[in-house]
Design an enzyme around this catalytic site. Structure first.
Site, PDB file in Angstrom:
ATOM      1  CD  GLU A 441     -11.440   4.892   9.902  1.00  0.00           C
ATOM      2  OE1 GLU A 441     -11.547   5.362   8.749  1.00  0.00           O
ATOM      3  OE2 GLU A 441     -10.558   5.254  10.694  1.00  0.00           O
ATOM      4  CD  GLU A 517      -6.735   2.615  10.832  1.00  0.00           C
ATOM      5  OE1 GLU A 517      -7.571   1.698  10.716  1.00  0.00           O
ATOM      6  OE2 GLU A 517      -6.637   3.539  10.030  1.00  0.00           O
TER       7      GLU A 517
END
Ligand code: GAL
Length: 824
Positions: A441, A517
């Site tokens: 991210e 994720e």
């Protein structure tokens, strides 16, 4: 320390005995010797002027063993990591005051370590290297007062040649200065020399640290080609016609292949040997078969070094539309993300603790680990090789654009390539490592030139290891689809985007997608909240989340939402759940509500006790074992007559619930309905004390198992259960003893919060304790703690002597619990 002291008396107080007798981990013939530097360290917090000098007086410093985490002793305080911050990736629009984001532990600041040591095997013409598996953080190393190197990133392994600074036949001093900056992490990073340190002594002509690279370019049923590249160093790096004899041993230790090569000038001090293994046994999570390559190096007929590399033979392939293949078989990753801390042990690495985690995950049917968001301990990689887990090894949580003020972005430009190189060189021979991730991210996903950084990092992976694909955990789906970031990766990995997998796959060229994720469901073990509804960001007064597994974050989902996509979309190649184990820090949804200071995301709590969700994953991921689990507990004084839903996690297609013998009907999994596809639920049942029983049925309606939960009476005694009844008498091994507060009939008292005291006698000692309550501020290191939802876990350490370890748990008004463990 006068050098005239006899070895015996010297051994009592310093490290000489550790170097000469106790901790030589490898000593190969006349060639290399490796020492594990665990004992004899001195430690002091804060800046210590001149502490690198040999003559510095450290008599008042604390004596510690390494691996060591200086912050895990606490005490917890909301002031340790208080900060006013806006967590952008959580979608926060305004900054708020937060405590506990990094565990509420005192990891910020400077720490010094000193170690006096002698290296009997070191003499003129020898080489010495120090290898740090990781030191948190901004490490500066000094040998005999001279600075020999620094490595800022706390998660990475690094090594330095210390030959010129080391004194032969004399006492030496290794001093290490570490410094953790405030606001440098989004979770608890740990503090100190929290991973192992090795000292390596070789001849001048030798194979350097991480000097071999083993690949298996051809794998057929009846043979595999094994290509081994081995670098050598000759002291002055001048060419020598060195000879190398390499053998490959099979898992039973039998030699199955051999090659002898001699360097020619054009080889430039690098051997390239090609060997063949007939009828290879392939590595997989189900068959973690390991071979060993042993290379002997000869200089003018004299053996000068011997180097071992453990490796596996396995193939990986990705095909558009079809997905991921291991050894020619399609499979989907049933993975979890894990942070590196070990709950009450903090960041200090321990093999027994890691093995216990992997044993629990294996039972759940998990076959993969993502090492979020940093390089793993080498012990974890080795265990994944041996126990059969596929790994995604990931270096970074940020690149150039920061997430936290003093995070890796400060280092990126200067260090990213060096950090990647060390990560890849250390771990590229491990069959468990299936792919590299280049980051999680990273805000650079949305920045101009972010895609160029991604390409650069991926290229480094391809250059250093052309055998593995590269991914990244992306959350900014719209941006990365537009700006080419996602399309350039070998494997596009998305965090929390099951609803958009189809769309993303349609816009991307690769033909497959990974859930890097997933889920981020929050729950507290044994805690159930009413009414039972789906909630996002739900908070309760007691700082707990409900174990009905219906609560998630604004950006995340319940497990079922991901299962549906994994099962229905052939191009999705698996998932990595956030997280396998709870970890210190990031106490969402209570980021702003001290005393919460550890996560609620774990399928398994901080003490290593499975939450209900464990059985939901097990029922779906582990077809080899029968799962039949019922929730909640059935001790609800005061809820009589109130709706108290009962859920069942099972791999059977249907089940019937009975309350005090009365059927509440049969529930059957419904493939067409996401909510009832994976769990069976009786949402309207009313509580009455007594017994609930679920009977599971197979497809033919035959009863195949039953599970009963009874209303518990008053707390009566403590039951102790150990994960292992026999541990190694090596001073490092651990047993994890679960304490349960039970009623007279042996039922768990699910609300019990009794204060349990531990006494450990004999050949072991008390190490740590945890109860899995994310808001508990009791020390992990005092031998007492309140039970949480009736349970807790005490960690027992072996000593270096064999014998029986007696563990006794006592509490006011309860009968003691006792258990014996053998140290062998
Ligand atoms: C993700 C992030 C993880 C963790 C998780 C919690 O966005 O990558 O590190 O913060 O959220 O849900």
């Amino acid at each position: 320390m006068p050098s005239s002291l006899t070895i015996k008396s010297y051994c009592k107080t310093t490290l000489l005995c550790a170097l000469t007798v106790l901790t030589i981990v490898t000593a190969r013939a006349q060639s290399r010797k490796e020492y594990l530097l665990q004992k004899g360290w001195k430690f002091s917090k804060d800046e210590q002027e001149g502490a690198q000098a040999n003559g510095y007086n450290d008599a008042k410093w604390e004596s510690v063993t390494v691996p060591h985490d200086w912050a895990i002793a606490g005490p917890f305080s909301g002031n340790n990591d208080i900060q006013k911050v806006k967590i952008e990736q959580n979608g926060e629009k305004e900054a708020s005051v937060k405590s506990g984001r990094t565990g509420g532990l005192p990891f910020v600041g400077i720490g010094w370590y000193r170690l006096k040591f002698k290296v009997p095997e070191f003499s003129a013409g020898k080489k010495a290297s120090l290898i740090f598996d990781g030191a948190m953080s901004h490490a500066r190393l000094f040998i005999n007062g001279k600075e020999i190197g620094s490595w800022p990133y706390g998660y990475n392994s690094f090594h330095f040649d210390i030959t010129s600074a080391l004194k032969a036949g004399q006492e030496n001093m290794l001093a290490v200065r570490l410094e953790n900056l405030p606001q440098s992490s989004r979770w608890y990073p740990g503090a100190g020399i929290y991973r192992n340190v090795h000292l390596l002594v070789t001849n001048a002509t030798h194979i350097p640290v991480w000097g071999s690279y083993v690949t298996t370019p051809v794998i057929e049923k009846d043979f595999a080609k094994v290509a081994i590249k081995t670098n050598v160093e000759t002291g002055d790096q001048a060419f020598k016609p060195l000879k190398m004899v390499t053998i490959i041993k099979d898992p039973q230790g039998k030699t199955v292949s051999e090659n002898t090569s001699t360097l020619t000038e054009t080889d430039q001090l690098a051997f390239a040997q090609n060997l063949v293994v007939k009828n290879p046994q392939l590595w997989s999570p189900e068959t973690p078969v390991l071979y060993t390559a042993v290379s002997k190096l000869y200089d003018d007929g004299r053996e000068v070094d011997e180097y071992s590399t453990s490796f596996g033979i396995r193939s990986i392939k990705l095909e558009p539309g079809k997905g991921f293949f291991l050894n020619g078989q399609v499979r989907k990753f049933k993975g979890v993300c894990n942070h590196h801390d070990l709950g009450p042990l903090g960041a200090a690495v321990n093999t027994a603790a890691l093995r216990r985690q992997l044993t629990i995950l294996k039972d759940m049917g998990c076959d993969a680990i993502r090492t979020t968001h940093n390089m793993p301990a080498p012990e974890l990689v080795k265990l994944c090789d041996e126990m059969g887990f596929m790994m995604m090894v990931e270096p970074f949580d940020e690149w150039k654009t920061p997430k936290v003020k003093n995070g890796y972005s400060l280092l990126f430009d200067e260090w990213a390539e060096k950090d990647m190189m060390n990560m890849i060189h250390r771990d590229r021979n491990h069959p468990s490592v299936i792919m590299w991730s280049i980051g999680n991210e990273v805000p650079d996903q949305s920045k101009k030139d972010g895609n160029k950084i991604a390409k650069w990092l991926q290229n480094i992976c391809h250059r250093e290891d052309p055998t593995r694909p590269v991914t990244a955990g992306m959350d900014r789906l719209d941006d990365v689809l537009k700006n080419n970031f996602a399309s350039l990766l070998d494997i596009p990995g998305f965090n929390y985007k099951p609803a958009r997998y189809d769309e993303a796959n349609g816009k991307l060229p690769q033909g497959f997608i990974l859930g890097t994720e997933t889920a981020s469901t929050v729950s507290s073990r044994g805690v159930y909240k009413f009414p039972v509804e789906f909630f996002k960001d739900k908070q309760y007064d007691d700082n707990q989340s409900s174990s009905y597994d219906f609560e998630a974050c604004p950006w995340s989902q319940v497990p079922d939402d991901e299962f549906v996509k994994q099962d229905d979309l052939g191009f999705v190649i698996g998932e990595f759940v956030w997280t396998g184990f709870d970890y210190l820090g990031e106490p969402t949804p209570y980021d702003s509500k001290w005393p919460s200071h550890s996560s609620y995301f774990g399928i398994i709590d901080l003490a290593g006790l499975p939450k209900d969700r464990f059985y939901l994953y097990r029922s779906h991921w582990n077809p080899d074992k029968t799962t039949l689990h019922v929730l909640p507990h059935w001790t609800w004084p005061g809820r009589e007559g109130q709706v108290t839903p009962v859920f069942c996690y099972t791999n059977s297609p249907s089940a019937e619930l009975f309350i005090n013998g009365k059927s509440m009907g049969k529930q059957t999994k419904n493939k067409k309905d996401n909510q009832t596809r994976y769990r069976l639920m009786w949402k309207d049942v009313k509580y009455e004390p007594g017994t609930i029983k679920v009977v599971a049925y197979d497809d033919n309606g035959k009863a195949v198992g039953e599970e009963t939960v009874k209303t518990a009476g008053k707390p009566h005694h403590i039951e102790l259960v150990t994960d292992r009844t026999s541990i190694d008498a090596d001073g490092n091994d651990l047993a994890f003893v679960t304490a349960k507060v039970c009623d007279a009939a042996g039922n768990l008292c699910p609300d019990a919060t009794n204060l349990l005291n531990f006494k450990v006698t004999g050949a072991g000692s008390f190490n740590a304790i945890a109860n899995g309550d994310a808001a508990n501020l009791q020390s992990f290191q005092a031998p007492m703690m309140n039970a949480f939802s009736g349970m807790l876990v005490a960690v027992i350490n072996s000593k270096e002597s064999k014998g029986q370890i007696q563990v006794t748990a006592s509490a006011k008004g309860l009968k003691n619990g006792m258990i014996a463990i053998t140290a062998k």
